[in-house]
Scaffold this motif. Sequence first.
Motif, PDB file in Angstrom:
ATOM      1  N   ASN A   9       0.818  -1.213   0.000  1.00 56.26           N
ATOM      2  CA  ASN A   9       0.000   0.000   0.000  1.00 56.26           C
ATOM      3  C   ASN A   9       0.853   1.264   0.000  1.00 56.26           C
ATOM      4  OD1 ASN A   9      -2.466  -1.321  -0.155  1.00 56.26           O
ATOM      5  ND2 ASN A   9      -2.618  -1.543   2.055  1.00 56.26           N
ATOM      6  N   LYS A  16       0.788   4.027  -3.004  1.00 55.59           N
ATOM      7  CA  LYS A  16       0.598   5.462  -2.758  1.00 55.59           C
ATOM      8  C   LYS A  16       1.689   6.263  -3.467  1.00 55.59           C
ATOM      9  CE  LYS A  16       0.369   8.831   0.977  1.00 55.59           C
ATOM     10  NZ  LYS A  16       1.501   9.338   1.688  1.00 55.59           N
ATOM     11  N   ASP A  26       1.170   6.173  -7.224  1.00 54.83           N
ATOM     12  CA  ASP A  26       0.107   7.109  -7.611  1.00 54.83           C
ATOM     13  C   ASP A  26       0.644   8.536  -7.700  1.00 54.83           C
ATOM     14  OD1 ASP A  26      -1.892   5.185  -7.831  1.00 54.83           O
ATOM     15  OD2 ASP A  26      -2.651   5.521  -5.787  1.00 54.83           O
TER      16      ASP A  26
END
Length: 122
Positions: free
Chosen positions: A95, A99, A102
Amino acid sequence: MAGYKGGMGGNMQNIMKQAQKMQEQMQEVDKQLDDWEVVGTSGGGAEGDETVVVYMNAKKIINGIEFGSNLSGTVDLTDEDDVEMLEDLIMAAINDGYKKADEVYEEKMGPFGNMGGLGGLI
């Protein structure tokens, strides 16, 4: 209509040239995203902490997972609590990497807005 030269013919040609150039730039950035390395981590990495590191590109394709030296010697895969902790650390590292991926994607592709393919014009 003497003297009428079609008005938008030249403008449309310029728009199509600009769209083609933008598409080429987007394709180049897309290639860069394939090669961009993103590193997701979990566990803090402080002395004595268990750590997991996940390597991926900016398109969220995972290339590898690494366990910190403290983790590899302390996890007993027959212990349900250890397995659960390892699963949590892996998910947290993934995760974290997502992040960061992104953020890179938005930074690199943001200037193109929602122009991906220009709505089928190209």
